[in-house]
Design a protein around this motif. Structure first.
Motif, short mmCIF file in Angstrom:
data_model
loop_
_atom_site.label_atom_id
_atom_site.label_comp_id
_atom_site.label_asym_id
_atom_site.label_seq_id
_atom_site.Cartn_x
_atom_site.Cartn_y
_atom_site.Cartn_z
N TYR A 85 -11.21 4.05 25.90
CA TYR A 85 -9.80 4.20 26.22
C TYR A 85 -9.05 2.87 26.19
CZ TYR A 85 -5.64 4.87 28.98
OH TYR A 85 -4.36 4.87 29.41
N PRO A 110 -7.95 8.97 31.91
CA PRO A 110 -8.02 7.50 31.91
C PRO A 110 -7.10 6.87 32.95
CG PRO A 110 -7.71 8.35 29.68
CD PRO A 110 -7.56 9.50 30.60
N ILE A 145 -4.41 10.15 22.35
CA ILE A 145 -4.44 9.19 23.46
C ILE A 145 -4.07 7.80 22.95
CG2 ILE A 145 -5.95 8.04 25.12
CD1 ILE A 145 -7.48 10.63 25.36
N ALA A 190 -7.78 14.86 19.96
CA ALA A 190 -7.37 14.50 21.32
C ALA A 190 -7.42 12.99 21.49
CB ALA A 190 -8.26 15.19 22.34
N LEU A 206 -23.60 9.08 31.23
CA LEU A 206 -22.85 9.60 32.37
C LEU A 206 -23.10 11.09 32.63
CD1 LEU A 206 -19.44 7.83 31.70
CD2 LEU A 206 -21.27 7.09 33.22
N VAL A 253 -15.36 11.41 33.93
CA VAL A 253 -15.99 11.99 32.74
C VAL A 253 -15.51 13.42 32.56
CG1 VAL A 253 -18.17 12.45 31.58
CG2 VAL A 253 -18.00 10.58 33.21
N VAL A 255 -14.79 8.92 24.09
CA VAL A 255 -13.33 8.91 24.28
C VAL A 255 -13.00 8.23 25.59
CG1 VAL A 255 -11.31 10.35 24.67
CG2 VAL A 255 -12.92 10.96 22.88
N THR A 256 -13.77 8.59 26.63
CA THR A 256 -13.55 8.00 27.94
C THR A 256 -13.80 6.49 27.91
OG1 THR A 256 -14.66 10.02 28.63
CG2 THR A 256 -13.97 8.50 30.35
N ARG A 287 -7.51 14.94 28.95
CA ARG A 287 -8.03 13.70 28.40
C ARG A 287 -6.96 12.59 28.41
NH1 ARG A 287 -13.14 13.94 26.45
NH2 ARG A 287 -13.90 16.06 26.12
N VAL A 288 -5.69 12.98 28.48
CA VAL A 288 -4.65 11.97 28.62
C VAL A 288 -4.57 11.50 30.08
CG1 VAL A 288 -2.17 11.52 28.39
CG2 VAL A 288 -3.35 12.91 26.69
N ASP A 333 -7.81 20.76 27.56
CA ASP A 333 -8.63 19.59 27.28
C ASP A 333 -7.76 18.40 26.90
OD1 ASP A 333 -11.37 18.51 26.80
OD2 ASP A 333 -10.58 18.25 24.78
N GLN A 334 -6.77 18.64 26.06
CA GLN A 334 -5.92 17.54 25.58
C GLN A 334 -5.19 16.85 26.72
OE1 GLN A 334 -3.16 18.43 22.48
NE2 GLN A 334 -4.74 19.20 21.10
#
Lengths: 507, 178, 345
Positions: free
Chosen positions: A54, C55, A340, A336, B174, C66, A50-51, C51-52, C47-48
């Protein structure tokens, strides 16, 4: 219907670009590697990516994540077959028959069958996803605390059955030990610490991953090194990687059944790939004509386990997309990730952007193809693992066990858990206790405990709904029948009854 | 191979039966103490929770179940004749094979509890792989290899494992290694 | 002598800078990925939003951020890990401030309070009272009457006593003369909302963000929002504020955010402060997230964030005393529950 077919074609052509195909290739391969490394799970792989995805376009990002997911669930079977160490919890059931096959010099066939079964399992799940997703999601909502309790209990009974061939008593003891391990830590109903002896790290309980890596991985290393004069596994000359069509078709009933079971397990929120594999395996063993071969290298058992865990992936996408309820842990991370990237799964998805559903279907189809290609071509080189002297191999495998149990939560405590389970697991295995019920017990312990007490809480202590709710009643009945049938005297009489009847019809 | 507890036709090996007797006693102690722990576990009466939902309910039931199974195992192993079981069991735990398992355990514990965290992960891993291969190929092996045969392999594999694992996990996945 | 003068000048300049703002502090250039530990499971509300946010920070810092999930013991285990890690600016945590700042009151962690952290808040979440779509209750007034009359029979789905939902129903009960209720705990806010939608529980008080899709899909009927403003969710009627029925209720929005140990190097905090001010404060991603999930977009950092967070921390700490769950008195973290104010240590 025709509309759907058109959109499916649209979805497929959408991803027929060089960039998409490239992404499918590397993501699936990375997924397989993550799955094959003990300790690294599908959930972790997806969360990690996910990271990294992006900055990609939304469709490409979801493409990579889905490919990682299905690749990882499949990849766990590699180490399960070759080393008897499941790469992810999803392939714990695969070790039961996969590794014995490898010991018989048929590792290639085992890995080939695992590949085709995974592909078929995914395809069955994809059908359900494409055709009847909303209906199925509705059914999953009917599963409440009462039903989950019975499901968990069913799992415990199954774990006894799984090992009934050797020594049922030891199977049950291992299962109960697993359930007891799950009791450690803070129970979430009243936030009460149980059996933590004042050690803060135990408050979170014993994690499944390090426990599994220890019980299967470290214990296996100890066992392998202990036996000095063990014949080296050599691929026999008859062994081949691509299975014959007849071998795949021979167990088509098992494949279908496992695919359906896996899909359904995927749809139900709260249970994932591991349960899908166990449930399919147990069902196959129950009805198989070759039940005595299970655990000793049965192709049918291997097929059931691998079809079952792979069918969970598309199954889990059904409630994920239609209700925004994750059908598995990895699907929760996918939700999730979708957010995004501006994709909003949920009840409105089908009206707002129906093409997303068909793009996901197309992605799953592509990743299945990639798994087939990689699975059947990369197996030959993987077989060389078997020819490495085990003293050298096991040193490296132990390093992977250490890193694998550490990687998920990055706590030293999990390494200690792995070592402890390795030692205890080794001693138990030397005394012929099966490891499968132990791991299943850890998976089911929380489910059993919380749902039983939650159900009682909902009714202020009255247990009636456990027996009167329709689905509950059915599962309860199945459990009672399973237990009755496992008592030899009763099962013999029932069989005799059926035989006379059939004889009557024949005449 | 003295320790390979082979099942003779029609019954368990005597050593296994004695081992079962020992483990059944361990399980009886374990389940009894867990039963006690569950019974005395806080019933959270001050929070007025329903008595059917106390935290000790399921652990209590489980320890009862284990107690029953353990007693069954004990009865079974006491009843089964097992001539010379204790001697066989003693031989099994002191055999060469058991020593090899003990050595793996020793190396693994030194690596995980001692080296990891004390020195950088790649160094700990390299030392472990090197020691592991040398011990089991040169010293505790059935046909022993000479040091000269094993050493290049051991060094090569140690360096490769340390480098690849560290690189893959720290750079690609990572993960911050210990 | 020259050197000496230079030194004086330098300290003088830095003192001056420190006095005005930290913006001038040396910029921090991380040379390896940052671990952002979420002490809750993957896919949950913390978490949601994390995670937004991650980034945005990753892009500004030029290294990966991470997100690592370390669930267990209501978030205490993951938080402990961050406190144990070197405070070098490479290990952060994300949480709801009401949880993060009260671990020592609930006895889950020793000796930690809000001032162990430099606080970055992103969104505020509000609890919503919802019932199943086919429920007998059509507005909050009816539900409140039922709770007062036969509270023991009403099942309330939450994610646990320390969760946002658990705190919300306790606060409701406090505000309405202490009615009884039968709280049912689920493994998270999402499962609690699902259980309510399927009719297993009669109501839920979890966060809006955990219920939005079910409300939009017509499976949950939202009766009231625990706020003094109506909650506007795209696609459904505005949800009325609780103050329509209980005007004098104590309300404190629960802020979510990212926390860095406050004794991390000054340049770390200064750099993240700057990113928060320039990037997060007007981030379109977070804004959309808040709008679609019924959260309030409310970024802030440093002293301002601490001031905004204090009401919910006080509320959480003091209600845990009233529920009889507090292990340490809130006075140990400088909160006086008699006056519901912060007294300091």
């Amino acid at each position: 219907m025709l509309d759907g077919l058109g959109m499916l074609l649209g979805g497929i052509t959408h991803f027929l670009t060089p960039l998409s195909l490239f992404n499918i290739a590397w993501a699936t391969l990375l997924g397989i590697v993550i799955g094959a490394l003990p300790g690294l799970t599908a959930t972790m792989g997806v969360a990690l990516l996910v990271t990294l995805t992006y900055k990609m376009a939304p469709d490409q990002a979801i493409l990579c994540l889905m490919c990682i997911y299905s690749g990882a669930i499949y990849g766990g079977s590699r180490t399960a077959i070759l080393l008897a160490i499941p790469g992810t919890p999803a392939s714990a059931a695969t070790t039961l028959d996969g590794h014995p096959l490898a010991l018989q010099g048929r590792a290639g066939l085992a890995m080939g069958l695992a590949t085709t079964s995974s592909a078929l399992g995914t395809v069955i799940g994809i059908f359900a996803l494409a055709l009847i997703a909303p209906l199925l999601a509705e059914a999953a909502l009917k599963f409440g605390s009462y039903e989950f309790f019975w499901l968990a209990l069913f799992g415990v009974v199954i774990s006894g059955q799984l090992t009934a061939m050797d020594d049922p008593l030891k199977g049950y003891i291992a299962g109960i030990l697993g359930l007891m391990v799950a009791m450690v830590g803070m129970e979430t109903l009243h936030a009460h610490q149980r059996f933590t002896f004042g050690i803060p790290a135990l408050g979170g309980g014993v994690d499944l991953i390090p426990a599994m890596v220890g019980a299967f991985g470290f214990a296996e290393i100890l066992g392998v090194i202990k036996r000095t004069a063990q014949a080296r596994i050599v691929s026999s000359s008859e062994d081949r990687v691509v299975p014959k069509l007849s071998e795949i078709l021979k167990y088509w009933k098992t494949t279908m059944r496992s695919g359906v079971i896996g899909t359904f397990v995927g749809i139900v929120p709260g249970v994932g790939e591991d349960v899908g594999a166990w449930a399919s395996y147990a069902a196959a063993k129950r009805v198989s004509k070759e039940a005595h071969l299970f655990g000793k290298g049965s192709q049918e058992g291997l097929i059931a386990a691998e079809t079952g865990n792979s069918a969970v992936v598309p199954g889990a996408m059904i409630p994920t997309l239609t209700l925004a309820l994750p059908g598995s842990a990895a699907a929760a991370v996918l939700i999730a990730a979708m957010f995004i990237h501006g994709i909003r799964p949920g009840p409105l998805l089908m009206t707002e952007s129906p093409d997303v559903l068909y793009q996901i279907v197309a992605i799953l189809l592509f990743s299945t193809l990639a798994i087939l290609v990689f699975g059947l071509t990369l197996t030959k080189p993987l077989l060389t693992v078997l020819s490495v002297p085990r003293e050298r191999l096991m040193a490296v495998v132990y390093v992977l066990c250490v890193v694998g149990s550490f990687a998920i939560t990055q706590r030293m405590f999990d390494i200690y858990v792995m070592v402890a389970f390795g030692i205890v697991g080794f001693i138990l295995r030397e005394m012929k206790y099966p490891m499968a019920p132990l791991v299943l017990g850890i998976i089911l312990g929380d489910l059993l405990d919380l749902n039983l007490r939650r159900g009682l809480m909902l009714t202020n202590g009255d247990p009636t709904p456990f027996f009167t709710r329709p689905i509950s009643a059915v599962i309860c009945l199945i459990i009672v029948l399973t237990i009755l049938m496992s008592i030899p005297a009763i099962s013999m009489r029932v069989r005799a009854l059926f035989d006379t009847r059939r004889a009557g019809i024949d005449r | 191979m003295t320790d390979q507890i082979e099942e003779p036709a029609g019954g368990e090996a005597p050593a296994m039966i004695k081992a079962d007797l020992l483990t059944s006693l361990v399980f009886i102690v374990l389940s009894a103490s867990m039963l006690y722990g569950s019974w005395t576990m806080d019933r959270l009466a001050n929070r007025r929770i329903n008595p059917m939902t106390v935290p000790g309910l399921v652990p209590g039931l489980l320890s009862l179940a284990l107690l029953i199974c353990a007693i069954a195992l004990m009865v079974r192993s006491v009843r089964t004749p097992s001539v010379g079981g204790w001697l066989d069991l003693g031989a099994a735990v002191t055999s060469q094979a058991a020593r090899r398992a003990g050595m793996v355990l020793f190396l693994a514990l030194v690596y995980t509890l001692g080296l990891v965290g004390l020195v950088p992960f790649w160094l700990a891993t390299g030392i472990f792989v090197l020691a592991f291969i040398l011990v089991f190929e040169v010293w505790l092996a059935a046909p022993r290899r000479t040091l000269r045969q094993s050493l290049p392999w051991a060094i090569g594999l140690a360096v490769a494992t340390a480098a690849i694992v560290t690189f893959v996990f720290e750079r690609a996945f990572l993960v911050r290694l210990p | 002598m020259n050197r000496r003068r230079l030194f004086v000048l330098a300290t003088g300049a830095s003192a001056l800078l420190a006095g005005t703002s930290l913006a001038g502090a040396q910029e921090w250039k991380p040379d390896r990925p940052i671990n952002l530990i979420v002490p809750w499971g993957a896919g949950g509300s913390t978490d949601q939003v994390t995670r937004v946010t991650a980034p945005i920070l990753a892009e500004a810092l030029g290294v990966d951020v991470v997100v690592v999930n370390q669930p267990g013991a209501s978030g205490a285990i993951g938080t402990q890990e961050v406190l144990n890690a070197p405070h070098d600016g490479y290990t952060w945590t994300a949480n709801a401030i009401a949880n993060n700042a009260t671990y020592s009151v609930s006895g889950l962690l020793e000796d930690t309070d809000i001032d162990d952290w430099h606080i970055y808040l992103s969104v505020a979440n509000v609890p919503v009272v919802s019932v199943p779509a086919n429920s007998e209750f059509t507005d909050f007034g009816q539900l409140l009457e039922a709770l007062k009359a036969r509270g023991q029979e009403i099942t309330v789905a939450t994610a646990g006593i320390t969760s946002s939902g658990g705190t919300a129903i306790a606060a409701l009960s406090d505000a309405a003369d202490g009615f009884e209720y039968n709280m049912i705990t689920y493994d998270g806010g999402g499962p609690a909302a699902i259980a309510t939608a399927s009719g297993e529980a009669m109501m839920t008080t979890q966060l809006a963000v955990e219920q939005t899709e079910l409300i939009r899909g017509g499976r949950l009927k939202a009766l009231a929002v625990l706020s003094d403003q109506p909650l506007v969710l795209e696609g459904v009627d505005p949800i009325p504020p609780i103050t329509e029925w209980i005007p004098d209720m104590d309300l404190a929005p629960d802020y979510f955010g990212i926390f860095i140990p406050s004794d991390a190097p000054a340049e770390v905090l200064a750099t993240v402060d700057k990113i928060w001010a320039e990037k997060v404060l007007n981030s379109p991603e977070l804004k959309t997230y808040a709008e679609t999930f019924g959260a309030v977009f409310a970024p802030s950092y440093g002293a301002e964030a601490r001031a905004l967070a204090m009401p919910v921390v006080i509320l959480e700490a003091c209600s845990s005393v009233e529920r009889g769950e507090a292990v340490n008195d809130p006075s140990t973290i400088g909160i006086d529950c008699a006056t519901r104010t912060e007294t300091g240590l």
